[in-house]
Design a protein around this motif. Structure first.
Motif, PDB file in Angstrom:
ATOM      1  N   ALA A   1      -3.011 -10.702   3.506  1.00 53.61           N
ATOM      2  CA  ALA A   1      -2.658 -11.558   1.960  1.00 53.61           C
ATOM      3  C   ALA A   1      -2.912 -10.399   0.762  1.00 53.61           C
ATOM      4  O   ALA A   1      -2.136 -10.605  -0.020  1.00 53.61           O
ATOM      5  N   LEU A   2      -3.951  -9.959   0.829  1.00 57.61           N
ATOM      6  CA  LEU A   2      -4.518  -8.860  -0.234  1.00 57.61           C
ATOM      7  C   LEU A   2      -3.677  -7.740  -0.453  1.00 57.61           C
ATOM      8  O   LEU A   2      -3.218  -7.297  -1.414  1.00 57.61           O
ATOM      9  N   GLY A   3      -3.015  -7.401   0.836  1.00 54.46           N
ATOM     10  CA  GLY A   3      -1.841  -6.157   0.773  1.00 54.46           C
ATOM     11  C   GLY A   3      -0.552  -6.607   0.020  1.00 54.46           C
ATOM     12  O   GLY A   3       0.274  -5.750  -0.114  1.00 54.46           O
ATOM     13  N   ILE A   4      -0.183  -7.681   0.338  1.00 53.37           N
ATOM     14  CA  ILE A   4       1.100  -8.451  -0.290  1.00 53.37           C
ATOM     15  C   ILE A   4       1.459  -8.197  -1.650  1.00 53.37           C
ATOM     16  O   ILE A   4       2.748  -7.530  -1.916  1.00 53.37           O
ATOM     17  N   PRO A   5       0.472  -8.503  -2.456  1.00 55.52           N
ATOM     18  CA  PRO A   5       0.704  -8.037  -3.772  1.00 55.52           C
ATOM     19  C   PRO A   5       1.137  -6.456  -4.259  1.00 55.52           C
ATOM     20  O   PRO A   5       1.940  -6.302  -4.831  1.00 55.52           O
ATOM     21  N   PHE A   6       0.476  -5.618  -3.790  1.00 57.82           N
ATOM     22  CA  PHE A   6       0.624  -4.145  -3.719  1.00 57.82           C
ATOM     23  C   PHE A   6       2.184  -3.842  -3.047  1.00 57.82           C
ATOM     24  O   PHE A   6       2.829  -3.058  -3.569  1.00 57.82           O
ATOM     25  N   TRP A   7       2.244  -4.221  -1.962  1.00 63.07           N
ATOM     26  CA  TRP A   7       3.725  -4.296  -1.309  1.00 63.07           C
ATOM     27  C   TRP A   7       4.806  -4.862  -2.170  1.00 63.07           C
ATOM     28  O   TRP A   7       5.918  -3.909  -2.508  1.00 63.07           O
TER      29      TRP A   7
ATOM     30  N   LEU B   1       1.384  -1.910   2.151  1.00 64.74           N
ATOM     31  CA  LEU B   1       0.958  -3.358   2.633  1.00 64.74           C
ATOM     32  C   LEU B   1      -0.453  -2.955   3.478  1.00 64.74           C
ATOM     33  O   LEU B   1      -1.038  -4.058   3.749  1.00 64.74           O
ATOM     34  N   ALA B   2      -0.652  -1.926   3.812  1.00 62.21           N
ATOM     35  CA  ALA B   2      -2.167  -1.682   4.617  1.00 62.21           C
ATOM     36  C   ALA B   2      -3.233  -1.539   3.619  1.00 62.21           C
ATOM     37  O   ALA B   2      -4.351  -1.309   4.006  1.00 62.21           O
ATOM     38  N   ILE B   3      -2.798  -1.685   2.140  1.00 64.62           N
ATOM     39  CA  ILE B   3      -4.188  -1.468   1.295  1.00 64.62           C
ATOM     40  C   ILE B   3      -5.260  -2.596   1.739  1.00 64.62           C
ATOM     41  O   ILE B   3      -6.336  -2.362   1.495  1.00 64.62           O
ATOM     42  N   GLY B   4      -4.668  -3.874   1.866  1.00 62.28           N
ATOM     43  CA  GLY B   4      -5.785  -4.746   2.127  1.00 62.28           C
ATOM     44  C   GLY B   4      -6.423  -4.538   3.621  1.00 62.28           C
ATOM     45  O   GLY B   4      -7.736  -4.914   3.247  1.00 62.28           O
ATOM     46  N   ALA B   5      -5.958  -3.933   4.488  1.00 64.03           N
ATOM     47  CA  ALA B   5      -6.632  -3.404   5.686  1.00 64.03           C
ATOM     48  C   ALA B   5      -7.580  -2.442   5.273  1.00 64.03           C
ATOM     49  O   ALA B   5      -8.621  -2.401   5.866  1.00 64.03           O
ATOM     50  N   ALA B   6      -7.251  -1.455   4.410  1.00 65.82           N
ATOM     51  CA  ALA B   6      -8.211  -0.489   4.108  1.00 65.82           C
ATOM     52  C   ALA B   6      -9.353  -1.082   3.397  1.00 65.82           C
ATOM     53  O   ALA B   6     -10.355  -0.396   3.487  1.00 65.82           O
ATOM     54  N   LEU B   7      -9.036  -1.818   2.635  1.00 70.19           N
ATOM     55  CA  LEU B   7     -10.403  -2.518   1.656  1.00 70.19           C
ATOM     56  C   LEU B   7     -11.163  -3.375   2.608  1.00 70.19           C
ATOM     57  O   LEU B   7     -12.503  -3.096   2.460  1.00 70.19           O
TER      58      LEU B   7
END
Length: 394
Positions: free
Chosen positions: A23-29, A86-92
């Motif tokens: 869910a955290l990566g969705i806004p960036f995507w 979309l993988a930014i949330g996973a990276a965080l």
């Protein structure tokens, strides 16, 4: 214990973390998709719709092993985030997870890789960037990394604190168990010392009576019968005492204790308690005389009850009952009313009743103690009293 090993996550705990990362990566995507120019190249749009989510899904899958291989998974996810917004949330989440280990070098390497990888997104997608906004994007990326590191470090510190508290509680419990075992051992040693003199006295009497039979040949039949009966009774009672001290070692054989008080010394104990200021009444309905071991245990029960009443119920009335007959049980009870005065409670070790319970158990009896509804306290003991004890006394 290895402090680097994080507690294992259950299914639901693992699931909601991965869902939060997605869910955290969705806004960036979505923001990247909105910034793409109209009529972008087909390969770029295709990657944004299919490749970007697939890379993010792979990163989320890799996060399942982040606690087993924390540094490798964190670096892989941080590098993969350069090809997927979309993988930014996973990276965080990976950065937060490795920060719980609180190792500055590992945290610094992963954070640098994450910040650097985020800049390659501009190369992957033809997004128009206003002049001067590159530094702003770099600052926002560093800020998000800092927030993830701070959260991870706080979680790691909390884990260490909880682990430390748990270890201290376990250590205190082990220490209490060891102290309780020491008290039981000391009580066994004291019981053995008490019974040693009684057992030696009885064996001496048996030896003396046997010597009389061996050296005197002019005894009558009745005298011989009396001596033989005395030897049999003394041997039987000595065996009973020996059964109680088997396996128990004397703590200090060189310093034997004086003869221990028994049932006949209870009136003196009550008189001493009255002299000290306690309001004590004694009711005794004992038919016969029990063995010395039972009498000593009865004495100790009353002694412990009076001691507790003096400590915890100042001014209370204490009623002692001793009743029993041979062939049944010896019942001992110490009942004190609620305290009438309020004083500072003296320090208590909590081992008096523990040692008394050990003594009662060795005597094959039963000990009960509990508060009464009116605020007092009752201590009772039931001790076996075999019938042959009374017959020997007669």
């Amino acid at each position: 214990m290895n402090t680097d090993v994080a507690p294992r996550l259950e299914g639901w705990q693992q699931t909601w973390r991965l869902v939060a990362a997605a869910a955290l990566g969705i806004p960036f995507w979505l923001s990247t998709g909105a910034a793409l120019p109209r009529g972008c190249a087909a390969d770029t749009c295709s990657w944004f719709v299919t490749g970007d989510p697939l890379v993010a899904l792979g990163c989320l899958t890799a996060l399942l092993w982040r606690r087993r291989f924390p540094l490798a998974v964190a670096l892989a996810v941080a590098i993969a985030s350069s090809a997927s917004t979309l993988a930014i949330g996973a990276a965080l989440l990976a950065l937060c997870s490795i920060s719980t280990r609180r190792r500055p070098v590992e945290i610094g390497v992963v954070a640098l890789v994450y910040v650097t990888a985020s800049q390659f997104t501009l190369v992957l997608y033809p997004v128009k960037v206003p002049p001067g906004s590159l530094w702003l994007q770099l600052a926002l990326t560093a800020l998000s990394a800092g927030i993830a590191v701070a959260m991870g470090a706080a979680i790691g510190a909390r884990r260490v604190e909880v682990r430390s508290l748990r270890e201290r509680a376990e250590s205190a419990e082990r220490e209490q168990i060891a102290r309780a075992a020491q008290v039981r051992a000391l009580e066994r040693n004291r019981i053995a010392r008490e019974m040693h003199d009684v057992l030696a006295h009885r064996i001496s009497l048996v030896a003396m009576q046997a010597g009389v039979l061996d050296h005197r040949g002019n005894l009558t039949t009745e005298e011989n019968r009396t001596l033989i009966r005395g030897i049999a009774d003394g041997s039987h009672q000595a065996l009973e005492e020996l059964r109680d001290v088997l396996g128990v070692l004397r703590a200090d054989p060189g310093s034997p204790e004086p003869p221990q008080p028994s049932l006949d010394r209870i009136p003196e104990l009550v008189a001493e308690a009255r002299t000290s200021g306690l309001d004590v009444t004694l009711t005794t309905t004992v038919t016969g005389r029990p063995s010395d071991a039972v009498g000593r245990t009865c004495y100790r029960v009353i002694q412990e009850g009076l001691t507790n009443a003096a400590k915890h119920a100042p001014g209370a009335h204490v009623h002692i009952t001793v009743e029993g007959t041979a062939g049944h049980e010896l019942h001992v009870g110490v009942l004190n009313s609620p305290p009438t005065t309020t004083t500072a409670q003296p320090p208590a070790s909590g081992f008096g009743l523990l040692g008394l319970a050990e003594r009662i158990t060795l005597a094959e009896g039963e000990l009960n103690h509990h508060p009464t509804p009116d605020g007092g306290y009752v201590l009772t003991a039931h001790l076996p009293w075999p019938h042959h004890d009374d017959e020997r006394r007669a």
